[in-house]
Design a protein around this motif. Structure first.
Motif, PDB file in Angstrom:
ATOM      1  N   GLY A 171     112.109 -43.185  15.757  1.00  0.00           N
ATOM      2  CA  GLY A 171     113.085 -42.942  14.702  1.00  0.00           C
ATOM      3  C   GLY A 171     114.430 -43.492  15.104  1.00  0.00           C
ATOM      4  O   GLY A 171     114.577 -44.172  16.124  1.00  0.00           O
ATOM      5  N   PRO A 221     107.274 -45.232  11.699  1.00  0.00           N
ATOM      6  CA  PRO A 221     108.613 -44.724  12.027  1.00  0.00           C
ATOM      7  C   PRO A 221     108.998 -43.525  11.172  1.00  0.00           C
ATOM      8  O   PRO A 221     108.565 -43.387  10.024  1.00  0.00           O
ATOM      9  N   LYS A 254     111.695 -41.506   8.974  1.00  0.00           N
ATOM     10  CA  LYS A 254     112.763 -41.910   8.078  1.00  0.00           C
ATOM     11  C   LYS A 254     113.940 -40.946   8.183  1.00  0.00           C
ATOM     12  O   LYS A 254     113.785 -39.779   8.515  1.00  0.00           O
ATOM     13  N   ARG A 305     113.292 -47.581  15.490  1.00  0.00           N
ATOM     14  CA  ARG A 305     112.111 -47.696  14.641  1.00  0.00           C
ATOM     15  C   ARG A 305     111.252 -48.929  14.941  1.00  0.00           C
ATOM     16  O   ARG A 305     110.216 -49.108  14.318  1.00  0.00           O
TER      17      ARG A 305
END
Length: 233
Positions: A15, A225, A227, A10
């Motif tokens: 990710g 980013p 989650k 991230r």
């Protein structure tokens, strides 16, 4: 020599990388293990309620979805293919540009991540990092064991390992920078600041944003980013 240290998930990548790695492994080598996902759900619940820690969750996920022992050649080939995929499609373009700029400026590049070393090192190599600090893998008789090789490289443990690396490789007065997205890296932010370096809250969570404002750490945004429930750093 200037030193630039980067968190990975991230911060550089869009990710987390652990969950996608497990999915990659399942599809490629052990699709039947998908029947064990409910057991991993139980482990996830144990982690969420703090019955087990992140390291134990990682080890359990490995045992369930990858197996007890795996040949080094098999793991490293898969890690190489996974790293190619991550670097080709899973990184923020602005992060890659900053890494390239640091490299062109002659910086020593260090990747410091809680991700497992066997695939984090492959990603770091492809991104041109000079050193990778990651959660150690446990190798027994040239096979990857499901247990971690040492403590999960997270929070204070990451700080300890970054400090040890700096003690061995940095000189007093070397310019130092650090990029991370997550408040769990606050110990590394403080370490870098104490050494006269500059720490950047990068793609920061709300919690890290608050810490950055309190401590005067600059903030940069390379992207938004993705989650996930259990990959929070």
């Amino acid at each position: 020599m200037a030193i630039s240290i980067y968190d990975m998930d991230r911060t550089i990548t869009r990710g987390g990388t652990w969950g996608p790695w497990l999915r990659f492994w399942l599809r490629r080598h052990a699709p039947w293990r998908i029947v064990l996902l409910p057991l991993l759900g139980l482990a996830g619940a144990a982690y969420a309620t703090r019955i087990i820690d992140r390291g134990a969750l990682k080890a359990t996920a490995h045992r369930l979805l990858m197996g007890r022992r795996l040949p080094r050649s098999l793991v490293m080939a898969a890690a190489a293919d996974y790293a190619d995929k991550v670097v080709a499609n899973g990184c923020f373009e602005a992060a890659l540009e900053q890494i390239a700029a640091d490299r062109a400026a002659g910086c020593q590049l260090v990747l410091a991540t809680a991700s497992n070393a066997y695939y984090a090192e492959a990603i770091g190599t492809r991104l041109g990092f000079d050193a990778v600090i990651a959660t150690p893998s446990r190798w027994i008789d040239n096979q990857l064991d499901w247990r971690l090789g040492d403590a999960n490289c997270y929070g204070q443990e990451k700080r300890k390992r970054v400090a040890a690396w700096l003690d061995q490789n940095a000189k007093v007065g070397d310019p130092l920078r650090f990029h991370s997205d997550h408040q769990s890296d606050a110990p590394v932010f403080l370490l870098v600041s104490a050494r006269g370096g500059k720490a950047f809250a990068t793609n920061a969570t709300a919690e890290l944003t608050a810490l950055a404002q309190k401590n005067g750490w600059p903030q940069v945004i390379w992207g938004q980013p993705r989650k996930s429930l259990f990959e929070r750093a």
